[in-house]
Motif scaffolding. Structure first.
Motif, PDB file in Angstrom:
ATOM      1  N   GLY A 265      70.554   1.408  -5.744  1.00 18.14           N
ATOM      2  CA  GLY A 265      71.564   2.140  -6.499  1.00 18.14           C
ATOM      3  C   GLY A 265      71.085   2.696  -7.823  1.00 18.14           C
ATOM      4  O   GLY A 265      71.890   3.207  -8.606  1.00 18.14           O
ATOM      5  N   ASN A 266      69.779   2.620  -8.099  1.00 22.27           N
ATOM      6  CA  ASN A 266      69.243   3.193  -9.338  1.00 22.27           C
ATOM      7  C   ASN A 266      69.154   4.709  -9.256  1.00 22.27           C
ATOM      8  O   ASN A 266      69.219   5.391 -10.269  1.00 22.27           O
ATOM      9  N   ASP A 267      68.973   5.204  -8.053  1.00 24.20           N
ATOM     10  CA  ASP A 267      68.979   6.639  -7.807  1.00 24.20           C
ATOM     11  C   ASP A 267      70.081   6.939  -6.805  1.00 24.20           C
ATOM     12  O   ASP A 267      70.385   6.125  -5.932  1.00 24.20           O
ATOM     13  N   LEU A 268      70.677   8.099  -6.936  1.00 21.40           N
ATOM     14  CA  LEU A 268      71.746   8.534  -6.041  1.00 21.40           C
ATOM     15  C   LEU A 268      71.149   9.428  -4.966  1.00 21.40           C
ATOM     16  O   LEU A 268      70.251  10.222  -5.239  1.00 21.40           O
ATOM     17  N   LEU A 269      71.643   9.298  -3.756  1.00 22.26           N
ATOM     18  CA  LEU A 269      71.208  10.129  -2.652  1.00 22.26           C
ATOM     19  C   LEU A 269      72.359  11.055  -2.276  1.00 22.26           C
ATOM     20  O   LEU A 269      73.499  10.608  -2.132  1.00 22.26           O
ATOM     21  N   PHE A 270      72.057  12.341  -2.147  1.00 22.97           N
ATOM     22  CA  PHE A 270      73.064  13.347  -1.830  1.00 22.97           C
ATOM     23  C   PHE A 270      72.676  14.111  -0.572  1.00 22.97           C
ATOM     24  O   PHE A 270      71.489  14.277  -0.269  1.00 22.97           O
TER      25      PHE A 270
END
Length: 182
Positions: free
Chosen positions: A152-157
């Motif tokens: 959850g440190n980076d968001l995936l779109f």
């Protein structure tokens, strides 16, 4: 996301053959399969998002085409993440920066967070397939790529195309194709 098959139209206003040869074929629309192949092969994309005050924000990033959508990640505090939190509409662009060859692709759509762990793993695998050790290896430029998303440190779109455009150019033949997704 299931892959979609768009309505494909050539825009004759911006499509032409310069100095057409006798017997040369007319300019035709670029088939979606060709454009989709370009999305799969591209390594660098440019994303355009809209800031809360209406100004545009453009930045390069890596993206992977998987299951009918372009996927990208960003840190939670990065400008594009902040922009997408307020306005999910964005544009992803890739192509050639030459006049004499290439197919430039523009994808317009709304970015949706990918939070399902199984889907995240699928997309991370797609990135690893496309970018190899550059995202899979701790020594690569995108260290901890998959772990950062999973934690959850980076968001995936994901951006499924609403409309896309293909701009073909080889110095002699130029085409402008519009892909409309239902």
């Amino acid at each position: 996301m299931a892959p979609k098959h768009p309505k494909t139209e050539l825009d004759a206003r911006y499509s032409a053959a310069l100095n057409p040869r006798p017997g040369a074929e007319d300019v035709t629309a670029t088939e979606w399969a060709v454009a989709e192949g370009r999305l799969r092969a591209a390594e660098i994309f440019w994303i355009t998002t809209v800031r809360p005050d209406g100004r545009l924000h453009v930045t390069p990033l890596i993206a992977a085409w998987h299951d009918g959508a372009l996927h990208f990640s960003t840190g939670t505090g990065e400008q594009k993440a902040k922009n997408l939190a307020g306005n999910a509409h964005c544009v992803l662009t890739t192509g050639n920066n030459t006049f004499s060859e290439g197919l430039d692709i523009v994808v317009e759509g709304a970015a949706e967070r990918v939070t399902d762990p199984a889907r995240q793993d699928e997309v991370i695998a797609a990135f690893e397939e496309q970018y190899g050790d550059r995202v899979a290896s701790p020594e690569g430029p995108f260290r901890g790529f998959g772990d950062s998303i999973r934690e959850g440190n980076d968001l995936l779109f994901a951006v499924a195309p609403g409309t896309a455009y293909g701009f073909g150019h080889d110095g002699q033949v130029f085409s402008h194709t519009r892909y409309t997704f239902a």
